[in-house]
Design a protein around this motif. Structure first.
Motif, short mmCIF file in Angstrom:
data_model
loop_
_atom_site.label_atom_id
_atom_site.label_comp_id
_atom_site.label_asym_id
_atom_site.label_seq_id
_atom_site.Cartn_x
_atom_site.Cartn_y
_atom_site.Cartn_z
N SER A 1 0.82 -1.21 0.00
CA SER A 1 0.00 0.00 0.00
C SER A 1 0.86 1.26 0.00
CB SER A 1 -0.94 0.00 1.20
OG SER A 1 -1.82 -1.08 1.13
N PHE A 2 1.97 1.27 0.75
CA PHE A 2 2.87 2.43 0.74
C PHE A 2 3.40 2.68 -0.67
CE2 PHE A 2 3.71 1.89 5.44
CZ PHE A 2 3.21 3.12 5.80
N TYR A 3 3.84 1.63 -1.33
CA TYR A 3 4.35 1.79 -2.68
C TYR A 3 3.26 2.25 -3.66
CZ TYR A 3 8.95 -0.22 -1.80
OH TYR A 3 10.22 -0.42 -1.35
N LEU A 4 2.08 1.67 -3.55
CA LEU A 4 0.98 2.06 -4.44
C LEU A 4 0.58 3.52 -4.26
CD1 LEU A 4 -1.30 -1.08 -4.40
CD2 LEU A 4 0.02 -0.19 -6.31
N VAL A 5 0.52 3.97 -3.02
CA VAL A 5 0.18 5.37 -2.75
C VAL A 5 1.23 6.29 -3.34
CG1 VAL A 5 -0.05 7.08 -0.91
CG2 VAL A 5 -1.27 4.92 -0.75
N ALA A 6 2.50 5.98 -3.13
CA ALA A 6 3.58 6.83 -3.65
C ALA A 6 3.55 6.88 -5.17
CB ALA A 6 4.93 6.33 -3.16
N ILE A 7 3.36 5.74 -5.82
CA ILE A 7 3.34 5.70 -7.28
C ILE A 7 2.13 6.46 -7.82
CG2 ILE A 7 3.01 4.16 -9.25
CD1 ILE A 7 4.82 2.16 -7.72
N LYS B 1 0.74 14.86 -7.73
CA LYS B 1 0.60 15.40 -6.38
C LYS B 1 1.95 15.56 -5.68
CE LYS B 1 -3.85 15.35 -6.70
NZ LYS B 1 -4.58 16.59 -6.95
N ILE B 2 2.92 14.75 -6.06
CA ILE B 2 4.27 14.85 -5.51
C ILE B 2 5.26 14.83 -6.67
CG2 ILE B 2 3.73 13.81 -3.28
CD1 ILE B 2 4.90 11.19 -4.29
N GLY B 3 6.47 15.33 -6.39
CA GLY B 3 7.51 15.33 -7.42
C GLY B 3 8.48 14.18 -7.24
N MET B 4 9.65 14.34 -7.84
CA MET B 4 10.66 13.27 -7.76
C MET B 4 11.16 13.06 -6.33
SD MET B 4 11.06 11.80 -10.62
CE MET B 4 12.63 11.01 -10.52
N GLY C 1 9.46 13.58 -3.58
CA GLY C 1 8.39 12.88 -2.87
C GLY C 1 8.35 11.41 -3.23
N LEU C 2 8.62 11.10 -4.49
CA LEU C 2 8.67 9.70 -4.91
C LEU C 2 9.85 8.99 -4.25
CD1 LEU C 2 7.41 7.53 -6.71
CD2 LEU C 2 8.96 8.27 -8.51
N ALA C 3 10.97 9.69 -4.12
CA ALA C 3 12.13 9.09 -3.44
C ALA C 3 11.82 8.83 -1.96
CB ALA C 3 13.34 10.00 -3.58
N VAL C 4 11.16 9.79 -1.32
CA VAL C 4 10.78 9.59 0.09
C VAL C 4 9.79 8.43 0.21
CG1 VAL C 4 9.55 10.65 2.03
CG2 VAL C 4 11.27 11.95 0.78
N GLY C 5 8.85 8.34 -0.74
CA GLY C 5 7.90 7.23 -0.74
C GLY C 5 8.59 5.89 -0.92
N ALA C 6 9.63 5.86 -1.75
CA ALA C 6 10.38 4.62 -1.94
C ALA C 6 11.13 4.23 -0.67
CB ALA C 6 11.35 4.76 -3.10
N ILE C 7 11.66 5.21 0.03
CA ILE C 7 12.37 4.93 1.28
C ILE C 7 11.39 4.42 2.34
CG2 ILE C 7 13.63 6.01 3.18
CD1 ILE C 7 14.95 7.79 1.02
#
Length: 73
Positions: free
Chosen positions: A22-28, A35-38, A40-46
């Motif tokens: 779910s964390f990965y799906l929300v970030a993607i 809604k987020i940039g690169m 934010g995507l990096a933080v979501g991946a972490i």
């Protein structure tokens, strides 16, 4: 039911696997819809990686419960 105990039960490993995905799906999805940039995507991946790490190490060694906790002890 004889081998697993119940017909349906939320095992901690299965629950944390769902949370991790779910964390990965929300970030993607947030990135895909702008809604987020690169960063934010990096933080979501972490955050997703930390959730996956807890799914493996936390459930196995900290919780030590459930049908899928490997190597506890």
């Amino acid at each position: 039911a004889q081998s697993w105990g119940r017909f349906w039960d939320w095992d901690p490993k299965e629950s944390w696997a769902f949370i991790s995905i779910s964390f990965y799906l929300v970030a993607i999805h947030l990135y895909r819809f702008g809604k987020i940039g690169m960063k934010g995507l990096a933080v979501g991946a972490i955050v997703g990686f930390l959730a996956i790490s807890f799914c493996w190490y936390g459930v196995n060694y900290l919780l030590g419960t459930g049908l899928h906790s490997y190597g506890f002890g």
